[in-house]
Design an enzyme around this catalytic site. Structure first.
Site, PDB file in Angstrom:
ATOM      1  CG  ASP A   9     -59.373   4.626  35.082  1.00 35.13           C
ATOM      2  OD1 ASP A   9     -60.509   5.115  35.089  1.00 35.13           O
ATOM      3  OD2 ASP A   9     -58.371   5.215  34.636  1.00 35.13           O
ATOM      4  CG  ASP A  11     -60.635   8.103  29.618  1.00 40.46           C
ATOM      5  OD1 ASP A  11     -60.422   8.161  28.400  1.00 40.46           O
ATOM      6  OD2 ASP A  11     -61.770   8.169  30.126  1.00 40.46           O
ATOM      7  CG  ASP A 161     -54.703   6.663  34.798  1.00 40.84           C
ATOM      8  OD1 ASP A 161     -55.886   6.354  35.078  1.00 40.84           O
ATOM      9  OD2 ASP A 161     -54.403   7.692  34.173  1.00 40.84           O
TER      10      ASP A 161
END
Length: 214
Positions: A9, A11, A161
């Protein structure tokens, strides 16, 4: 044995963009009809999944796609100021040297990602960059990646995250590593049963090595 592809991922996992995203969403609060988030609000939101966050913030569901598009456009103005997660560049270099093909699957825009990678001379580290604009359907982006690049789910590890990263990986039968240095807290990430839940970037080397053998 062929090395598994490691997808990241963007961001919160590779780039420290949380403060920028909070600033942007607060600026857009009047236009989209929700309350600005304080530092205490953000900390509380870290323990919620994506749908719970939207319900808590009282963002009209019909406006969510337009809000996401505006956030990405605004991020384009701040991308020059964003920095990598501390320690992640060394981890990426280590994985690359070990022969792991690396990629990015994100809901951010390709332009934002490529600008960031160019700024930190990371554009040659990643073999794949795939993006999609959906909040809840990240599994569609992963499926599209698997189909276009002709990989089987068992050949891929996904690192993210947020709880939605774990859900997307499980929906596509891809192994998943959750990291607590981004948005969601480790407490809520663990509840979604990732293959690993990590606190520091350097722990990725051992976790990916373990999943490589499975």
């Amino acid at each position: 044995m062929n090395r598994k592809v490691v997808l990241f991922d963007f961001d919160g996992t590779l780039v420290d963009s949380l403060e920028a995203i909070v600033r942007i969403t607060n600026r857009l609060s009047g236009e989209f009809g929700y309350q600005k988030a304080t530092a205490e609000d953000v900390e509380a939101l870290r323990n919620l999944n994506s749908m719970q966050i939207i319900k808590t913030a009282k963002v009209p569901l019909a406006k969510v796609p337009f809000l996401l598009q505006m956030v990405k456009l605004e991020l384009n103005q701040e991308i020059q100021n964003l920095k990598p997660i501390a320690g992640i560049i060394d981890v990426l270099a280590d994985l690359k040297s070990k022969g792991y093909p690396l990629g990015i699957v994100t809901s951010n825009s390709q332009d934002n990602v490529k600008t960031f990678l160019h700024n930190y001379d990371l554009h040659e580290v990643f073999s794949f960059v795939h993006s999609g604009s959906t909040l809840f359907g990240k599994s569609k982006v992963i499926k599209k990646f698997l189909r276009q690049e002709k990989f089987l789910p068992e050949e891929v590890i996904y690192v993210g995250d947020e709880t939605r990263d774990i859900e997307a990986a499980k929906n596509t039968r891809v192994q998943v590593i959750a990291v607590s240095w981004g948005f969601n807290s480790k407490e809520v990430l663990v509840k979604h049963n990732p293959d690993f839940a990590l606190d520091r970037p350097e722990e990725l080397i051992a976790a990916i090595g373990h999943l490589q053998q499975s």
